[in-house]
Design a protein around this motif. Structure first.
Motif, PDB file in Angstrom:
ATOM      1  N   ALA A   5       0.834  -1.203   0.000  1.00 21.89           N
ATOM      2  CA  ALA A   5       0.000   0.000   0.000  1.00 21.89           C
ATOM      3  C   ALA A   5       0.867   1.250   0.000  1.00 21.89           C
ATOM      4  O   ALA A   5       0.494   2.275  -0.571  1.00 21.89           O
ATOM      5  N   LYS A  10      -3.146  -2.185  -2.724  1.00 18.44           N
ATOM      6  CA  LYS A  10      -4.343  -2.231  -1.903  1.00 18.44           C
ATOM      7  C   LYS A  10      -3.985  -2.502  -0.447  1.00 18.44           C
ATOM      8  O   LYS A  10      -3.160  -3.368  -0.142  1.00 18.44           O
ATOM      9  N   ARG A  11      -4.614  -1.771   0.462  1.00 16.99           N
ATOM     10  CA  ARG A  11      -4.371  -1.956   1.893  1.00 16.99           C
ATOM     11  C   ARG A  11      -4.882  -3.312   2.374  1.00 16.99           C
ATOM     12  O   ARG A  11      -5.890  -3.820   1.887  1.00 16.99           O
ATOM     13  N   LYS A  15      -9.556   1.455   4.769  1.00  9.20           N
ATOM     14  CA  LYS A  15      -9.582   2.728   5.477  1.00  9.20           C
ATOM     15  C   LYS A  15     -10.924   2.990   6.151  1.00  9.20           C
ATOM     16  O   LYS A  15     -10.991   3.610   7.216  1.00  9.20           O
ATOM     17  N   ALA A 333       0.682   2.033   6.462  1.00 12.91           N
ATOM     18  CA  ALA A 333       0.042   2.180   5.148  1.00 12.91           C
ATOM     19  C   ALA A 333      -0.914   1.019   4.871  1.00 12.91           C
ATOM     20  O   ALA A 333      -1.914   1.187   4.164  1.00 12.91           O
ATOM     21  N   GLU A 334      -0.633  -0.145   5.438  1.00 11.05           N
ATOM     22  CA  GLU A 334      -1.521  -1.305   5.266  1.00 11.05           C
ATOM     23  C   GLU A 334      -2.736  -1.249   6.186  1.00 11.05           C
ATOM     24  O   GLU A 334      -3.612  -2.107   6.118  1.00 11.05           O
ATOM     25  N   GLY A 335      -2.773  -0.254   7.075  1.00 11.89           N
ATOM     26  CA  GLY A 335      -3.897  -0.135   8.006  1.00 11.89           C
ATOM     27  C   GLY A 335      -3.717  -0.938   9.274  1.00 11.89           C
ATOM     28  O   GLY A 335      -4.663  -1.107  10.051  1.00 11.89           O
ATOM     29  N   THR A 336      -2.495  -1.436   9.512  1.00 18.09           N
ATOM     30  CA  THR A 336      -2.194  -2.219  10.710  1.00 18.09           C
ATOM     31  C   THR A 336      -1.014  -1.557  11.425  1.00 18.09           C
ATOM     32  O   THR A 336       0.137  -1.978  11.273  1.00 18.09           O
ATOM     33  N   SER A 415      -0.307  -8.495   6.992  1.00 17.57           N
ATOM     34  CA  SER A 415       0.486  -7.291   6.718  1.00 17.57           C
ATOM     35  C   SER A 415       1.979  -7.559   6.877  1.00 17.57           C
ATOM     36  O   SER A 415       2.787  -7.159   6.027  1.00 17.57           O
TER      37      SER A 415
END
Length: 459
Positions: A5, A10-11, A15, A333-336, A415
């Motif tokens: 990401a 893609k994350r 989000k 950036a991966e949301g983790t 992730s």
């Protein structure tokens, strides 16, 4: 290979969704308990039946003879320090990696914190460093169960007995954990802990508990809690202070809420442990990652889950702090997200650099006090840990927000695996990044170099 990401892919975690779970979870039982207090009309913590019941149940849970509820975890620690018999200008040894309150609870009693380095695997206070710090002014050792793992109380007990010191435990992170079959809260001479909303045992606001097997510590702490008085149940209040005391009482509504959470605690911590084991199993074989280390005989409560990163083990000859920062950016950036928990050794905070305290340098300038220095270079392991480790989660959150469900663990595993598949790109990316140590706001050029702006400097 899946595109990161960070580089436009893609994350892992979308989000529009919220990764962390709300904590604590208020259910029908907590609402009914609060309603019970509201109907009773009894809202003072002095000899309140809800508070007394919570204290009894907590003592039974941890295995201590006595427990006393406080308005905050910090006040329970202050009472523990006071109960130890600390005199003005005497010293208590405390780890350089902890929350500020571990040290300031000592200053509140006009004692002087002396910092020891930490163990590089457990992140707890290093017994060898403790023994090196002992002086003729040392009164006590305060161990801190960092992140939910008990400190090495076996070695610390031997040191405390050898030098005639009181062993205090700050168990703010470790409620529900154990060592050699004994639960945290019953291992040291006296323990203070927090039960504020971010903790495994949470109440609906601030709160703390002191526990001990020694009646003399319990009685002194009781006077500290309530204006220095001895107020016996069922007897007229004399309004006569025996020592310096405060108003550290616990609220009955919070006691009722905490009683519900105490009933659930064993199951709660077991769930955290099960999910943390899933995460550990999912990342332990990735080169350059070290999940939390748990010595034999210990259980971990996972208030925090700290991971060490080592680029050499991953096959890269790059600066480890820069490597860790790049991993942190990629995971976010991966949301983790990964987070700091402390970004400077406690003795490096301005409070300890200025040593103003209560004014006029007190307690450091008290008669008989030693000239204690606070140089962060004395804590190389702490500096190393701050630079090349991170904890699971976002700033302001803790373990309970992440270890409630397996899905969160799977997201983190996905992730980490995705980032590790792209480490070549991460290393190239980090080479373009400027880098400063986490404590750079305090050390603008090199470790140990401090710049403090005074009003005179701005004229």
């Amino acid at each position: 290979m899946t595109k990161l990401a960070l580089f436009g892919g893609k994350r892992v975690f979308p989000k529009e969704k919220k990764l962390e779970d709300p904590w604590p979870i208020t259910t029908k039982s907590e609402r009914q308990a609060i309603e019970r207090v509201l109907k009773s009309g009894h809202f003072t913590g002095l000899h309140d039946p809800e508070v007394e019941a919570f204290e009894k149940e907590y003592a039974e849970f941890v295995g201590s003879d006595y427990a006393m509820a406080f308005g905050t975890g910090t006040s329970s620690l202050h009472a523990a320090v006071a109960a130890s018999g600390l005199k003005p200008g005497e010293e208590v040894i405390v780890p350089a990696l902890t929350f500020l309150a571990s040290a300031t609870s000592i200053i509140q009693q006009l004692g002087i914190p002396v910092f020891a380095d930490i163990d590089d695997k457990t992140f707890n206070i290093d017994p060898e460093s403790v023994e090196e710090k002992i002086s003729d002014r040392t009164r006590a050792i305060m161990a801190v169960d960092m992140h939910g793992l008990p400190a090495d109380y076996g070695k610390l007990r031997k040191i405390a007995d050898k030098y005639g010191l009181v062993l205090i435990s700050d168990a703010a992170h470790s409620t529900g954990a154990s060592q050699n079959g004994k639960r945290c809260g019953s291992i040291a001479d006296i323990t203070g802990t927090s039960i504020m909303p971010a903790k495994q045992l949470a109440t609906c606001g601030e709160g703390g508990v002191l526990s001990t097997d020694k009646v003399e510590y319990f009685n002194k702490a009781g006077m500290v809690r309530i204006f220095g008085e001895v107020i016996e149940k069922g007897k007229p209040r004399a309004y006569n202070a025996f020592t310096l005391g405060y108003n550290y009482r616990f609220n009955p509504i919070q006691a009722a809420y905490a009683r519900c959470k105490l009933e659930q605690l064993e199951e709660t911590v077991a769930n955290f442990q099960e999910n943390a084991a899933i995460l550990t199993d999912g990342i332990k074989d990735l080169p350059g990652i070290s999940p939390p280390f748990i010595p034999e005989g210990n259980t971990h409560a996972y208030h925090m889950y700290r991971i060490r990163f080592n680029p050499a083990d991953a096959g890269y000859d790059v600066h480890f702090g820069q490597f860790t920062r790049a991993i942190t950016i990629a995971m976010a950036a991966e949301g983790t997200p990964l987070r700091f928990y402390q970004n400077i050794p406690v003795p490096g905070q301005v409070l300890f650099q200025l040593k103003q305290g209560f004014g006029d340098g007190i307690p450091w300038t008290l008669p008989g006090a030693r000239d204690v220095k606070y140089d962060i270079e004395e804590f190389p392991v702490t500096l190393d840990v701050l630079e090349n480790t991170r904890c699971i989660g976002d700033s302001g959150t803790s373990g309970p927000n992440y270890f409630l469900n397996k899905e969160t663990m799977n997201r983190y595993i996905e992730s980490f695996q995705k980032v590790w598949e792209n480490l070549d790109g991460i290393v190239k990316y980090l080479e373009t990044m400027p880098y400063e140590v986490p404590w750079s706001n305090f050390a603008p050029s090199t470790r140990g170099t401090w710049t403090i702006v005074t009003p005179e400097d701005t004229k």
